[in-house]
Design a protein around this motif. Sequence first.
Motif, PDB file in Angstrom:
ATOM      1  N   GLY A   1       0.830  -1.203   0.000  1.00 45.49           N
ATOM      2  CA  GLY A   1       0.000   0.000   0.000  1.00 45.49           C
ATOM      3  C   GLY A   1       0.864   1.252   0.000  1.00 45.49           C
ATOM      4  N   LEU A   2       0.237   2.374  -0.309  1.00 43.44           N
ATOM      5  CA  LEU A   2       0.950   3.646  -0.398  1.00 43.44           C
ATOM      6  C   LEU A   2       0.457   4.603   0.676  1.00 43.44           C
ATOM      7  CD1 LEU A   2       0.846   4.292  -4.260  1.00 43.44           C
ATOM      8  CD2 LEU A   2       2.731   3.339  -2.940  1.00 43.44           C
ATOM      9  N   SER A   3       1.361   5.472   1.103  1.00 42.44           N
ATOM     10  CA  SER A   3       0.971   6.538   2.023  1.00 42.44           C
ATOM     11  C   SER A   3       0.201   7.589   1.225  1.00 42.44           C
ATOM     12  CB  SER A   3       2.208   7.171   2.657  1.00 42.44           C
ATOM     13  OG  SER A   3       2.932   7.916   1.687  1.00 42.44           O
ATOM     14  N   GLU A   4      -0.395   8.517   1.923  1.00 45.08           N
ATOM     15  CA  GLU A   4      -1.148   9.577   1.249  1.00 45.08           C
ATOM     16  C   GLU A   4      -0.237  10.403   0.341  1.00 45.08           C
ATOM     17  OE1 GLU A   4      -3.839  13.396   2.525  1.00 45.08           O
ATOM     18  OE2 GLU A   4      -3.839  11.648   3.855  1.00 45.08           O
ATOM     19  N   LEU A   5       0.973  10.688   0.813  1.00 45.09           N
ATOM     20  CA  LEU A   5       1.929  11.455  -0.004  1.00 45.09           C
ATOM     21  C   LEU A   5       2.336  10.680  -1.260  1.00 45.09           C
ATOM     22  CD1 LEU A   5       4.294  13.141   2.618  1.00 45.09           C
ATOM     23  CD2 LEU A   5       2.643  14.238   1.103  1.00 45.09           C
ATOM     24  N   GLU A   6       2.505   9.381  -1.118  1.00 45.47           N
ATOM     25  CA  GLU A   6       2.878   8.556  -2.274  1.00 45.47           C
ATOM     26  C   GLU A   6       1.732   8.482  -3.283  1.00 45.47           C
ATOM     27  OE1 GLU A   6       6.161   5.495  -0.386  1.00 45.47           O
ATOM     28  OE2 GLU A   6       4.025   5.176   0.060  1.00 45.47           O
ATOM     29  N   GLU A   7       0.501   8.447  -2.798  1.00 41.97           N
ATOM     30  CA  GLU A   7      -0.667   8.464  -3.695  1.00 41.97           C
ATOM     31  C   GLU A   7      -0.678   9.759  -4.511  1.00 41.97           C
ATOM     32  OE1 GLU A   7      -3.072   6.333  -4.435  1.00 41.97           O
ATOM     33  OE2 GLU A   7      -2.792   4.792  -2.913  1.00 41.97           O
ATOM     34  N   ILE A   8      -0.410  10.877  -3.832  1.00 40.99           N
ATOM     35  CA  ILE A   8      -0.369  12.182  -4.511  1.00 40.99           C
ATOM     36  C   ILE A   8       0.770  12.210  -5.518  1.00 40.99           C
ATOM     37  CG2 ILE A   8       0.068  14.648  -4.149  1.00 40.99           C
ATOM     38  CD1 ILE A   8      -1.389  14.279  -1.399  1.00 40.99           C
ATOM     39  N   GLU A   9       1.935  11.692  -5.108  1.00 42.02           N
ATOM     40  CA  GLU A   9       3.090  11.643  -6.010  1.00 42.02           C
ATOM     41  C   GLU A   9       2.770  10.803  -7.244  1.00 42.02           C
ATOM     42  OE1 GLU A   9       7.767  10.231  -6.184  1.00 42.02           O
ATOM     43  OE2 GLU A   9       6.536   9.627  -4.474  1.00 42.02           O
ATOM     44  N   ARG A  10       2.139   9.642  -7.029  1.00 40.72           N
ATOM     45  CA  ARG A  10       1.807   8.756  -8.160  1.00 40.72           C
ATOM     46  C   ARG A  10       0.862   9.455  -9.138  1.00 40.72           C
ATOM     47  NH1 ARG A  10      -0.941   2.842  -7.493  1.00 40.72           N
ATOM     48  NH2 ARG A  10      -2.563   4.089  -6.543  1.00 40.72           N
ATOM     49  N   LYS A  11      -0.140  10.142  -8.612  1.00 39.41           N
ATOM     50  CA  LYS A  11      -1.078  10.871  -9.471  1.00 39.41           C
ATOM     51  C   LYS A  11      -0.347  11.950 -10.272  1.00 39.41           C
ATOM     52  CE  LYS A  11      -5.387  13.434  -9.381  1.00 39.41           C
ATOM     53  NZ  LYS A  11      -6.467  14.004  -8.590  1.00 39.41           N
ATOM     54  N   ASP A  12       0.532  12.695  -9.592  1.00 30.43           N
ATOM     55  CA  ASP A  12       1.304  13.752 -10.252  1.00 30.43           C
ATOM     56  C   ASP A  12       2.223  13.178 -11.333  1.00 30.43           C
ATOM     57  OD1 ASP A  12       2.276  16.506 -10.491  1.00 30.43           O
ATOM     58  OD2 ASP A  12       4.133  15.721  -9.609  1.00 30.43           O
ATOM     59  N   LEU A  13       2.899  12.069 -11.022  1.00 32.25           N
ATOM     60  CA  LEU A  13       3.788  11.439 -11.997  1.00 32.25           C
ATOM     61  C   LEU A  13       3.023  10.953 -13.224  1.00 32.25           C
ATOM     62  CD1 LEU A  13       6.074   9.370  -9.604  1.00 32.25           C
ATOM     63  CD2 LEU A  13       6.733  11.385 -10.934  1.00 32.25           C
ATOM     64  N   ARG A  14       1.860  10.378 -13.004  1.00 30.92           N
ATOM     65  CA  ARG A  14       1.042   9.905 -14.124  1.00 30.92           C
ATOM     66  C   ARG A  14       0.633  11.062 -15.027  1.00 30.92           C
ATOM     67  NH1 ARG A  14      -2.937   5.553 -11.067  1.00 30.92           N
ATOM     68  NH2 ARG A  14      -1.469   3.814 -11.086  1.00 30.92           N
ATOM     69  N   GLN A  15       0.262  12.203 -14.428  1.00 37.89           N
ATOM     70  CA  GLN A  15      -0.115  13.375 -15.212  1.00 37.89           C
ATOM     71  C   GLN A  15       1.071  13.898 -16.024  1.00 37.89           C
ATOM     72  OE1 GLN A  15      -3.234  14.523 -15.702  1.00 37.89           O
ATOM     73  NE2 GLN A  15      -3.787  12.725 -14.500  1.00 37.89           N
ATOM     74  N   LYS A  16       2.247  13.939 -15.403  1.00 41.58           N
ATOM     75  CA  LYS A  16       3.453  14.384 -16.122  1.00 41.58           C
ATOM     76  C   LYS A  16       3.764  13.436 -17.285  1.00 41.58           C
ATOM     77  CE  LYS A  16       5.762  16.711 -12.312  1.00 41.58           C
ATOM     78  NZ  LYS A  16       6.872  16.664 -11.350  1.00 41.58           N
ATOM     79  N   TYR A  17       3.643  12.132 -17.022  1.00 40.05           N
ATOM     80  CA  TYR A  17       3.908  11.141 -18.066  1.00 40.05           C
ATOM     81  C   TYR A  17       2.958  11.338 -19.242  1.00 40.05           C
ATOM     82  CZ  TYR A  17       4.031   6.765 -20.603  1.00 40.05           C
ATOM     83  OH  TYR A  17       4.112   5.845 -21.612  1.00 40.05           O
ATOM     84  N   LEU A  18       1.668  11.469 -18.947  1.00 40.45           N
ATOM     85  CA  LEU A  18       0.684  11.645 -20.020  1.00 40.45           C
ATOM     86  C   LEU A  18       0.935  12.926 -20.807  1.00 40.45           C
ATOM     87  CD1 LEU A  18      -2.581  10.445 -18.274  1.00 40.45           C
ATOM     88  CD2 LEU A  18      -1.356   9.326 -20.140  1.00 40.45           C
TER      89      LEU A  18
END
Length: 84
Positions: free
Chosen positions: A27-44
């Motif tokens: 599982g991910l921490s709240e900060l890691e969830e936010i980071e993952r969302k941000d990284l996905r947006q940058k990738y797209l």
Amino acid sequence: MNGMADTEMKALIERINALAKKAKAEGLSELEEIERKDLRQKYLKKFRESFKSQIEMMQIFDKSGKEVTPQKVRDIQKKKGLRD
């Protein structure tokens, strides 16, 4: 893609994959969830920019060798100085 953009994409993918692996394992921490969302947006965003650039550089020819590149693409190429 140029070398720097390619390296940046690889780094994004590596981190996204690391977070995905961690999400499945523990599982991910709240900060890691936010980071993952941000990284996905940058990738797209980078993926779309790269794809758009490839489309804008493309020339299409039919079987007889006549260019049939869509007018919209030709206009963009002219605007960018890529064609006469």
